[in-house]
Enzyme design. Structure first.
Site, PDB file in Angstrom:
ATOM      1  N   THR A  72       0.815  -1.210   0.000  1.00  0.00           N
ATOM      2  CA  THR A  72       0.000   0.000   0.000  1.00  0.00           C
ATOM      3  C   THR A  72       0.852   1.266   0.000  1.00  0.00           C
ATOM      4  OG1 THR A  72      -1.491   1.284   1.408  1.00  0.00           O
ATOM      5  CG2 THR A  72      -0.135  -0.308   2.532  1.00  0.00           C
ATOM      6  N   GLU A  77       0.316   3.591   1.857  1.00  0.00           N
ATOM      7  CA  GLU A  77       0.342   4.111   3.232  1.00  0.00           C
ATOM      8  C   GLU A  77       1.686   3.882   3.919  1.00  0.00           C
ATOM      9  OE1 GLU A  77      -3.012   3.588   5.759  1.00  0.00           O
ATOM     10  OE2 GLU A  77      -4.441   3.776   4.117  1.00  0.00           O
ATOM     11  N   LYS A  99       2.281  -3.283   7.419  1.00  0.00           N
ATOM     12  CA  LYS A  99       2.483  -3.528   5.978  1.00  0.00           C
ATOM     13  C   LYS A  99       3.941  -3.231   5.604  1.00  0.00           C
ATOM     14  CE  LYS A  99      -0.101  -4.499   3.134  1.00  0.00           C
ATOM     15  NZ  LYS A  99      -0.517  -5.838   2.606  1.00  0.00           N
ATOM     16  N   ASN A 145     -11.982  13.911   0.796  1.00  0.00           N
ATOM     17  CA  ASN A 145     -13.081  13.050   1.252  1.00  0.00           C
ATOM     18  C   ASN A 145     -14.433  13.729   1.046  1.00  0.00           C
ATOM     19  OD1 ASN A 145     -11.187  11.170   2.009  1.00  0.00           O
ATOM     20  ND2 ASN A 145     -11.108  11.844   4.148  1.00  0.00           N
TER      21      ASN A 145
HETATM   22  P1  NAD Z   1      -9.900  -6.974   2.819  1.00  0.00           P
HETATM   23  O1  NAD Z   1      -9.834  -6.673   4.285  1.00  0.00           O
HETATM   24  O2  NAD Z   1     -11.155  -6.697   2.073  1.00  0.00           O
HETATM   25  O3  NAD Z   1      -9.528  -8.496   2.564  1.00  0.00           O
HETATM   26  C1  NAD Z   1      -8.504  -9.153   3.261  1.00  0.00           C
HETATM   27  C2  NAD Z   1      -8.733 -10.651   3.119  1.00  0.00           C
HETATM   28  O4  NAD Z   1      -7.648 -11.328   3.794  1.00  0.00           O
HETATM   29  C3  NAD Z   1     -10.032 -11.142   3.760  1.00  0.00           C
HETATM   30  O5  NAD Z   1     -10.704 -12.022   2.885  1.00  0.00           O
HETATM   31  C4  NAD Z   1      -9.561 -11.874   5.000  1.00  0.00           C
HETATM   32  O6  NAD Z   1     -10.414 -12.953   5.364  1.00  0.00           O
HETATM   33  C5  NAD Z   1      -8.193 -12.370   4.590  1.00  0.00           C
HETATM   34  N1  NAD Z   1      -7.285 -12.602   5.721  1.00  0.00           N
HETATM   35  C6  NAD Z   1      -7.062 -11.769   6.769  1.00  0.00           C
HETATM   36  N2  NAD Z   1      -6.181 -12.336   7.620  1.00  0.00           N
HETATM   37  C7  NAD Z   1      -5.828 -13.536   7.090  1.00  0.00           C
HETATM   38  C8  NAD Z   1      -4.948 -14.569   7.480  1.00  0.00           C
HETATM   39  N3  NAD Z   1      -4.250 -14.498   8.616  1.00  0.00           N
HETATM   40  N4  NAD Z   1      -4.822 -15.654   6.701  1.00  0.00           N
HETATM   41  C9  NAD Z   1      -5.554 -15.757   5.530  1.00  0.00           C
HETATM   42  N5  NAD Z   1      -6.418 -14.822   5.124  1.00  0.00           N
HETATM   43  C10 NAD Z   1      -6.539 -13.711   5.881  1.00  0.00           C
HETATM   44  O7  NAD Z   1      -8.673  -6.169   2.187  1.00  0.00           O
HETATM   45  P2  NAD Z   1      -8.504  -5.531   0.734  1.00  0.00           P
HETATM   46  O8  NAD Z   1      -8.972  -4.138   0.789  1.00  0.00           O
HETATM   47  O9  NAD Z   1      -9.032  -6.468  -0.259  1.00  0.00           O
HETATM   48  O10 NAD Z   1      -6.907  -5.480   0.651  1.00  0.00           O
HETATM   49  C11 NAD Z   1      -6.185  -6.579   0.104  1.00  0.00           C
HETATM   50  C12 NAD Z   1      -4.705  -6.257   0.151  1.00  0.00           C
HETATM   51  O11 NAD Z   1      -4.446  -5.073  -0.604  1.00  0.00           O
HETATM   52  C13 NAD Z   1      -4.181  -5.985   1.550  1.00  0.00           C
HETATM   53  O12 NAD Z   1      -2.904  -6.555   1.653  1.00  0.00           O
HETATM   54  C14 NAD Z   1      -4.103  -4.461   1.641  1.00  0.00           C
HETATM   55  O13 NAD Z   1      -3.088  -4.063   2.523  1.00  0.00           O
HETATM   56  C15 NAD Z   1      -3.771  -4.113   0.208  1.00  0.00           C
HETATM   57  N6  NAD Z   1      -4.235  -2.800  -0.271  1.00  0.00           N
HETATM   58  C16 NAD Z   1      -5.537  -2.421  -0.117  1.00  0.00           C
HETATM   59  C17 NAD Z   1      -5.973  -1.198  -0.630  1.00  0.00           C
HETATM   60  C18 NAD Z   1      -7.415  -0.756  -0.522  1.00  0.00           C
HETATM   61  O14 NAD Z   1      -7.713   0.388  -0.857  1.00  0.00           O
HETATM   62  N7  NAD Z   1      -8.342  -1.595  -0.091  1.00  0.00           N
HETATM   63  C19 NAD Z   1      -5.055  -0.359  -1.280  1.00  0.00           C
HETATM   64  C20 NAD Z   1      -3.725  -0.772  -1.399  1.00  0.00           C
HETATM   65  C21 NAD Z   1      -3.328  -1.988  -0.894  1.00  0.00           C
HETATM   66  O1  DAU Z   2      -4.116   4.041   0.533  1.00  0.00           O
HETATM   67  C1  DAU Z   2      -4.369   2.682   0.524  1.00  0.00           C
HETATM   68  C2  DAU Z   2      -5.165   2.285   1.748  1.00  0.00           C
HETATM   69  O2  DAU Z   2      -6.487   2.772   1.563  1.00  0.00           O
HETATM   70  C3  DAU Z   2      -5.180   0.785   1.990  1.00  0.00           C
HETATM   71  O3  DAU Z   2      -3.867   0.355   2.277  1.00  0.00           O
HETATM   72  C4  DAU Z   2      -6.112   0.431   3.155  1.00  0.00           C
HETATM   73  O4  DAU Z   2      -6.199  -0.976   3.290  1.00  0.00           O
HETATM   74  C5  DAU Z   2      -7.492   0.998   2.853  1.00  0.00           C
HETATM   75  O5  DAU Z   2      -8.350   0.747   3.953  1.00  0.00           O
HETATM   76  C6  DAU Z   2      -7.400   2.496   2.588  1.00  0.00           C
HETATM   77  O6  DAU Z   2      -7.051   3.211   3.780  1.00  0.00           O
HETATM   78  P1  DAU Z   2      -7.758   4.599   4.176  1.00  0.00           P
HETATM   79  O7  DAU Z   2      -7.575   4.827   5.619  1.00  0.00           O
HETATM   80  O8  DAU Z   2      -7.336   5.673   3.249  1.00  0.00           O
HETATM   81  O9  DAU Z   2      -9.292   4.195   3.795  1.00  0.00           O
HETATM   82  P2  DAU Z   2     -10.683   4.474   4.562  1.00  0.00           P
HETATM   83  O10 DAU Z   2     -11.752   4.062   3.608  1.00  0.00           O
HETATM   84  O11 DAU Z   2     -10.701   3.905   5.926  1.00  0.00           O
HETATM   85  O12 DAU Z   2     -10.699   6.053   4.680  1.00  0.00           O
HETATM   86  C7  DAU Z   2     -10.592   6.902   3.547  1.00  0.00           C
HETATM   87  C8  DAU Z   2     -10.606   8.342   4.030  1.00  0.00           C
HETATM   88  O13 DAU Z   2     -11.915   8.639   4.532  1.00  0.00           O
HETATM   89  C9  DAU Z   2      -9.650   8.625   5.166  1.00  0.00           C
HETATM   90  O14 DAU Z   2      -9.142   9.935   5.035  1.00  0.00           O
HETATM   91  C10 DAU Z   2     -10.521   8.545   6.417  1.00  0.00           C
HETATM   92  C11 DAU Z   2     -11.864   9.030   5.919  1.00  0.00           C
HETATM   93  N1  DAU Z   2     -13.040   8.437   6.583  1.00  0.00           N
HETATM   94  C12 DAU Z   2     -13.137   7.088   6.637  1.00  0.00           C
HETATM   95  C13 DAU Z   2     -14.237   6.468   7.233  1.00  0.00           C
HETATM   96  C14 DAU Z   2     -14.326   4.972   7.330  1.00  0.00           C
HETATM   97  C15 DAU Z   2     -14.051   9.264   7.072  1.00  0.00           C
HETATM   98  O15 DAU Z   2     -13.959  10.498   6.999  1.00  0.00           O
HETATM   99  N2  DAU Z   2     -15.134   8.662   7.653  1.00  0.00           N
HETATM  100  C16 DAU Z   2     -15.274   7.310   7.772  1.00  0.00           C
HETATM  101  O16 DAU Z   2     -16.285   6.836   8.348  1.00  0.00           O
END
Ligand code: NAD
Ligand code: DAU
Length: 340
Positions: free
Chosen positions: A124, A126, A153, A248
């Site tokens: 990520t 982050e 991470k 946001n």
């Molecule tokens: P998510 O939380 O939706 O999914 C995570 C999955 O991993 C779930 O299905 C959960 O059951 C599984 N999991 C958790 N712990 C586990 C374990 N110990 N063993 C096996 N499975 C396990 O997350 P996501 O948003 O799909 O993110 C997927 C990956 O991408 C993560 O590594 C996250 O850091 C990365 N990522 C996410 C975002 C985003 O915006 N969502 C952005 C950049 C990177």
């Molecule tokens: O940048 C990549 C990351 O993006 C991933 O690595 C993370 O797994 C993913 O969860 C996401 O992280 P953020 O913290 O950016 O996502 P989130 O959706 O939690 O929040 C997005 C923005 O919105 C952040 O500035 C916080 C704000 N927020 C979030 C929630 C849940 C609010 O203002 N209100 C809310 O209720």
């Protein structure tokens, strides 16, 4: 080609499994997921009968199981499995360290032992911390994570790097910006706002709502990882982002406008501790060296996403009621001899 995909019942992982089976129908996919609260097998309904897809409920921290699975002829490991929600990491950091750091190391050991040809760590932006008003994250930006989530991470990333440097494991690390699209768990900003707005509930905005995230439609993230698997130079890090920085409040107002809901639903709440102000990815490396290009801009992506949540109301209402957790027991419990 046999792929082991971890976290393939989560948001991005399930989109990736569906994407890969479409793009490479000849590939065999072993999908390993512990089914934490974020894992949902309903995301994979469309491929339940696909013989090229095998689901295994397992924890990536289970070394014997990962050794067994990767030892069954796996060529490529793509690690999506993680605890992924920043707010949860503030409440319980320990589980983040366990899965995101120790789990990654368990997978690396098994990948090394069985000589996989590629290990892709899905990370990520982050890990780079926060930006000021100018500049973008490049692959050379120092790692300065600010939350327990991003620190865990970064820990996983450093282990992946070390297994390349020390043992010559063929790895890549991808660092993507915020994803959105179908199957995102409704604790994250965009699905949370859509579902709450549809229910005419208050929309919680942290702080002043002017924090900036760089949004990428999930399918574009999948295409980038597919490219890295096949074309990524071993040992390299690739940033992934589509130049879609938005505050946001802009996101929330766009959703309200498209749903025809009033701005009076916006409710300012206490800020997230350690809240990163701005993320912005420089995608020049993956664009210039691997030829990756996103297909969606934010305007088309958010329109499609809102349409998906409107068409799939049952999917997210079953999550909100907890019903989705019964699906595994119904679908797989008997077959796997489990009683849950
Ligand atoms: P998510 O939380 O939706 O999914 C995570 C999955 O991993 C779930 O299905 C959960 O059951 C599984 N999991 C958790 N712990 C586990 C374990 N110990 N063993 C096996 N499975 C396990 O997350 P996501 O948003 O799909 O993110 C997927 C990956 O991408 C993560 O590594 C996250 O850091 C990365 N990522 C996410 C975002 C985003 O915006 N969502 C952005 C950049 C990177
Ligand atoms: O940048 C990549 C990351 O993006 C991933 O690595 C993370 O797994 C993913 O969860 C996401 O992280 P953020 O913290 O950016 O996502 P989130 O959706 O939690 O929040 C997005 C923005 O919105 C952040 O500035 C916080 C704000 N927020 C979030 C929630 C849940 C609010 O203002 N209100 C809310 O209720």
């Amino acid at each position: 080609m046999k792929l082991l995909i971890t976290g393939g019942a989560g948001f991005i992982g399930s989109n990736f499994v569906l994407y890969m089976l479409q793009q490479h129908p000849e590939y065999e996919i072993v999908n390993v997921d512990a089914l934490t609260y974020a894992g949902n097998l309903e995301n994979l309904k469309a491929i339940e009968q696909n013989p090229k897809h095998t689901f295994v409920k397992a924890d990536i921290c289970d070394a014997a199981k990962m050794d067994e699975l990767i030892g069954q002829g796996v060529d490529i490991v793509v690690n999506f499995a993680a605890e992924s929600h920043v707010d949860r990491s503030i409440l319980e950091p320990d589980v983040f360290v366990k899965t995101n750091v120790l789990g990654t190391q368990v997978l690396l050991d098994a990948a090394k032992k069985h000589n996989v040809t590629k290990f892709v760590q899905v990370s990520t932006d982050e890990v780079y911390g926060t930006l000021g008003e100018t500049g973008l994250f490049t692959e050379e930006t120092p790692l300065t994570p600010n939350s327990p989530y991003s620190a865990s991470k970064a820990g996983g990333d450093l282990l992946v790097r070390a297994y390349h440097e020390t043992f010559g494991l063929p790895v890549n690390i991808t660092r993507c910006s915020n994803n959105y699209g179908p199957y995102q768990f409704p604790e994250k900003l965009i699905p949370l706002i859509i579902s709450k707005a549809l229910n005419d509930q208050p929309l919680p905005v942290y702080g002043d709502g002017l924090n900036i995230r760089d949004w990428l439609y999930v399918e574009d993230h999948c295409s980038a990882i597919d490219l890295v698997i096949h074309e990524g130079v071993n040992g390299e890090v690739y940033n992934i982002g589509g130049n879609n920085e938005r505050t946001n409040l802009h996101i929330i107002r766009t959703i309200l406008e498209q749903l025809g809901k009033p701005e009076s639903l916006i409710t300012y709440v206490q800020d997230r501790p350690g809240h990163d102000r701005r993320y912005g990815i420089d995608p020049a490396k993956i664009t210039n060296e691997l030829g990756w290009k996103p297909k969606h801009n934010f305007e088309t992506g958010i329109r499609e996403t809102i349409a998906w949540y409107l068409d799939n109301k049952e999917w997210w209402t079953r999550i909100q009621s907890g019903e989705y957790e019964q699906y595994y027991a119904q679908q797989y419990g008997e077959r796997l001899g489990e009683s849950q």
